[in-house]
Design an enzyme around this catalytic site. Sequence first.
Site, PDB file in Angstrom:
ATOM      1  N   HIS A 170      -7.134  -3.136  -1.039  1.00  0.00           N
ATOM      2  CA  HIS A 170      -7.521  -2.281  -0.103  1.00  0.00           C
ATOM      3  C   HIS A 170      -7.789  -0.778  -0.516  1.00  0.00           C
ATOM      4  O   HIS A 170      -7.053  -0.507  -1.623  1.00  0.00           O
ATOM      5  CB  HIS A 170      -6.223  -2.318   0.825  1.00  0.00           C
ATOM      6  CG  HIS A 170      -6.259  -1.648   2.182  1.00  0.00           C
ATOM      7  ND1 HIS A 170      -7.608  -1.599   2.868  1.00  0.00           N
ATOM      8  CD2 HIS A 170      -5.585  -0.893   3.010  1.00  0.00           C
ATOM      9  CE1 HIS A 170      -7.368  -0.922   3.880  1.00  0.00           C
ATOM     10  NE2 HIS A 170      -6.097  -0.606   4.016  1.00  0.00           N
ATOM     11  N   ASP A 215       0.713  -1.262   0.097  1.00  0.00           N
ATOM     12  CA  ASP A 215      -0.033   0.027   0.018  1.00  0.00           C
ATOM     13  C   ASP A 215       0.660   1.482   0.030  1.00  0.00           C
ATOM     14  O   ASP A 215       0.527   2.341  -0.940  1.00  0.00           O
ATOM     15  CB  ASP A 215      -0.995  -0.100   1.046  1.00  0.00           C
ATOM     16  CG  ASP A 215      -2.080  -1.101   0.987  1.00  0.00           C
ATOM     17  OD1 ASP A 215      -2.564  -1.240   0.038  1.00  0.00           O
ATOM     18  OD2 ASP A 215      -1.994  -1.910   1.832  1.00  0.00           O
ATOM     19  N   ASP A 228     -10.826  -2.090   8.197  1.00  0.00           N
ATOM     20  CA  ASP A 228      -9.831  -2.651   8.426  1.00  0.00           C
ATOM     21  C   ASP A 228      -8.696  -1.944   9.115  1.00  0.00           C
ATOM     22  O   ASP A 228      -7.996  -2.585  10.285  1.00  0.00           O
ATOM     23  CB  ASP A 228      -8.843  -2.512   7.038  1.00  0.00           C
ATOM     24  CG  ASP A 228      -8.149  -3.987   6.727  1.00  0.00           C
ATOM     25  OD1 ASP A 228      -8.771  -4.931   6.980  1.00  0.00           O
ATOM     26  OD2 ASP A 228      -7.152  -3.651   5.963  1.00  0.00           O
TER      27      ASP A 228
HETATM   28  N1  NAP Z   1      -1.135  -9.336   3.157  1.00  0.00           N
HETATM   29  C1  NAP Z   1      -2.265  -9.400   3.304  1.00  0.00           C
HETATM   30  O1  NAP Z   1      -2.511 -10.396   4.031  1.00  0.00           O
HETATM   31  C2  NAP Z   1      -3.241  -8.854   2.669  1.00  0.00           C
HETATM   32  C3  NAP Z   1      -4.759  -9.150   2.878  1.00  0.00           C
HETATM   33  C4  NAP Z   1      -5.780  -8.549   2.130  1.00  0.00           C
HETATM   34  C5  NAP Z   1      -5.532  -7.526   1.237  1.00  0.00           C
HETATM   35  N2  NAP Z   1      -4.175  -7.014   1.258  1.00  0.00           N
HETATM   36  C6  NAP Z   1      -3.899  -6.180   0.150  1.00  0.00           C
HETATM   37  O2  NAP Z   1      -3.093  -6.640  -0.762  1.00  0.00           O
HETATM   38  C7  NAP Z   1      -2.450  -5.575  -1.469  1.00  0.00           C
HETATM   39  C8  NAP Z   1      -0.946  -6.268  -1.695  1.00  0.00           C
HETATM   40  O3  NAP Z   1      -0.523  -6.400  -0.240  1.00  0.00           O
HETATM   41  P1  NAP Z   1       0.607  -7.602  -0.013  1.00  0.00           P
HETATM   42  O4  NAP Z   1       0.375  -7.886   1.326  1.00  0.00           O
HETATM   43  O5  NAP Z   1       0.169  -8.772  -1.151  1.00  0.00           O
HETATM   44  O6  NAP Z   1       1.783  -6.865  -0.522  1.00  0.00           O
HETATM   45  P2  NAP Z   1       3.178  -7.155  -0.369  1.00  0.00           P
HETATM   46  O7  NAP Z   1       3.562  -8.674  -0.282  1.00  0.00           O
HETATM   47  O8  NAP Z   1       3.990  -6.514   0.891  1.00  0.00           O
HETATM   48  O9  NAP Z   1       4.040  -6.393  -1.451  1.00  0.00           O
HETATM   49  C9  NAP Z   1       3.477  -6.975  -2.973  1.00  0.00           C
HETATM   50  C10 NAP Z   1       4.568  -6.567  -3.933  1.00  0.00           C
HETATM   51  O10 NAP Z   1       4.778  -5.117  -4.040  1.00  0.00           O
HETATM   52  C11 NAP Z   1       5.817  -4.763  -4.717  1.00  0.00           C
HETATM   53  N3  NAP Z   1       6.505  -3.545  -4.440  1.00  0.00           N
HETATM   54  C12 NAP Z   1       6.933  -2.597  -3.183  1.00  0.00           C
HETATM   55  N4  NAP Z   1       7.421  -1.906  -3.352  1.00  0.00           N
HETATM   56  C13 NAP Z   1       7.499  -1.585  -4.569  1.00  0.00           C
HETATM   57  C14 NAP Z   1       7.707  -0.439  -5.477  1.00  0.00           C
HETATM   58  N5  NAP Z   1       8.222   0.623  -5.056  1.00  0.00           N
HETATM   59  N6  NAP Z   1       7.692  -0.467  -6.858  1.00  0.00           N
HETATM   60  C15 NAP Z   1       7.036  -1.631  -7.289  1.00  0.00           C
HETATM   61  N7  NAP Z   1       6.503  -2.522  -6.725  1.00  0.00           N
HETATM   62  C16 NAP Z   1       6.685  -2.556  -5.120  1.00  0.00           C
HETATM   63  C17 NAP Z   1       6.771  -5.915  -4.232  1.00  0.00           C
HETATM   64  O11 NAP Z   1       7.275  -6.176  -5.442  1.00  0.00           O
HETATM   65  P3  NAP Z   1       8.610  -6.927  -6.043  1.00  0.00           P
HETATM   66  O12 NAP Z   1       8.309  -8.541  -5.570  1.00  0.00           O
HETATM   67  O13 NAP Z   1       8.560  -6.875  -7.233  1.00  0.00           O
HETATM   68  O14 NAP Z   1       9.525  -6.578  -5.160  1.00  0.00           O
HETATM   69  C18 NAP Z   1       5.999  -7.021  -3.850  1.00  0.00           C
HETATM   70  O15 NAP Z   1       5.973  -7.993  -4.527  1.00  0.00           O
HETATM   71  C19 NAP Z   1      -2.308  -4.165  -0.586  1.00  0.00           C
HETATM   72  O16 NAP Z   1      -3.332  -3.429  -1.249  1.00  0.00           O
HETATM   73  C20 NAP Z   1      -2.999  -4.978   0.730  1.00  0.00           C
HETATM   74  O17 NAP Z   1      -3.500  -3.980   1.513  1.00  0.00           O
HETATM   75  C21 NAP Z   1      -3.269  -7.603   1.760  1.00  0.00           C
END
Ligand code: NAP
Length: 330
Positions: free
Chosen positions: A112, A87, A195
């Site tokens: 989100h 995010d 959330d």
């Molecule tokens: N985690 C959960 O359990 C959960 C649950 C429900 C909803 N969500 C929502 O789902 C979404 C993704 O969350 P997540 O937890 O999956 O995220 P995450 O795993 O922490 O990050 C996802 C990706 O973001 C990329 N990233 C980070 N900084 C970046 C940048 N500066 N430029 C380009 N890419 C970048 C990374 O890419 P690289 O791999 O290429 O480095 C990483 O693979 C969010 O909106 C979150 O609120 C998450």
Amino acid sequence: MSLNNVYRDEDANLDLIKDKVVAIIGYGIQGRPQALCMRDSGLNVIIGTRSHQESSSWDKAVEDGFEVMSIEEATKKADIVHVLIADPAQPSVYYESIHNNLKSNCTLCFGHGFNVLYGAIFPPKDVNVVLFVPNSPGHLVREKYLAGSGIYGAIAVDQDVTGDSKDIVLAIAKSVGSTRVGVVEVSFQMETEGDNFEEQALYGGTIHLMRAVFEVMVEHGYPPYFAYAKAIRSLRSVVDVMDKIGIEAYISERSSRTCEFAIRRSGPRVINRAEIEKIFEETESGDFAANWMQEWQLGMPHLHRMRRTGVASEMEKVGCEWRKLFAADD
Ligand SMILES: NC(=O)c1ccc[n+]([C@@H]2O[C@H](COP(=O)([O-])OP(=O)(O)OC[C@H]3O[C@@H](n4cnc5c(N)ncnc54)[C@H](OP(=O)(O)O)[C@@H]3O)[C@@H](O)[C@H]2O)c1
């Protein structure tokens, strides 16, 4: 209670998006499992990440057999752009690589609502803006999907230019298995504030309660391993039971009568309802979001400091040892 805004498999039509290109932007905790489920559901999925050198997941996505490309390129090709990057990184990535490459009438989907609700991302007027969020970490999304089930989730529509945005986001939810159990329709505001409220009051409250229970027991001479197991492990098993059979059934049927008396008599004294209300108000007014955005822009000074204190705490040290000694095969 009305179930009018809950949708299941029979309410969602995958055919609606079968011929569309779905770009998953970000191949992390949510991106990878959702992409794999979507592909298994017959969708045409491509992956957009930052450059190969910068990305920690580009190779993984290639290994998994996906076509991987830059975020710009994936956005240009996509009919559905599902933004699943962390995010805080979203606004800059969105304006650098997504905003000007969105096809007219495409669907921009988020996991989100934070950035859209608080104006850090302001999508153009000619695209659908929707949200789909499964209510669990990504690995469970995949596990449940493979087991023939799914994770309960939420959908929302913030901007509907094609007139079928809700059907599109329902189809997205179906493709990862969530409509097998049910998705509830909310607004971006409800999803985001709900959330943020849950994270503060429930996760924050529970974690600090566990710490307080541990510290009080240790300060009064209890062996740290014993206190640690009380503060974490016993809570874990109890939550699982309550989730399965309900809170009241757990209290009156699965716990001892002493435990029931303890829960009902002393439990409410631990809860500060006025503070919970205050946290809710701060969330609803946008104060929490403003604080968090400022913290992020400053380089997270408070978070770094609080992390240090947390890592240095006795409970954390005891936890490391406890897991080696008593939870090796968990
Ligand atoms: N985690 C959960 O359990 C959960 C649950 C429900 C909803 N969500 C929502 O789902 C979404 C993704 O969350 P997540 O937890 O999956 O995220 P995450 O795993 O922490 O990050 C996802 C990706 O973001 C990329 N990233 C980070 N900084 C970046 C940048 N500066 N430029 C380009 N890419 C970048 C990374 O890419 P690289 O791999 O290429 O480095 C990483 O693979 C969010 O909106 C979150 O609120 C998450």
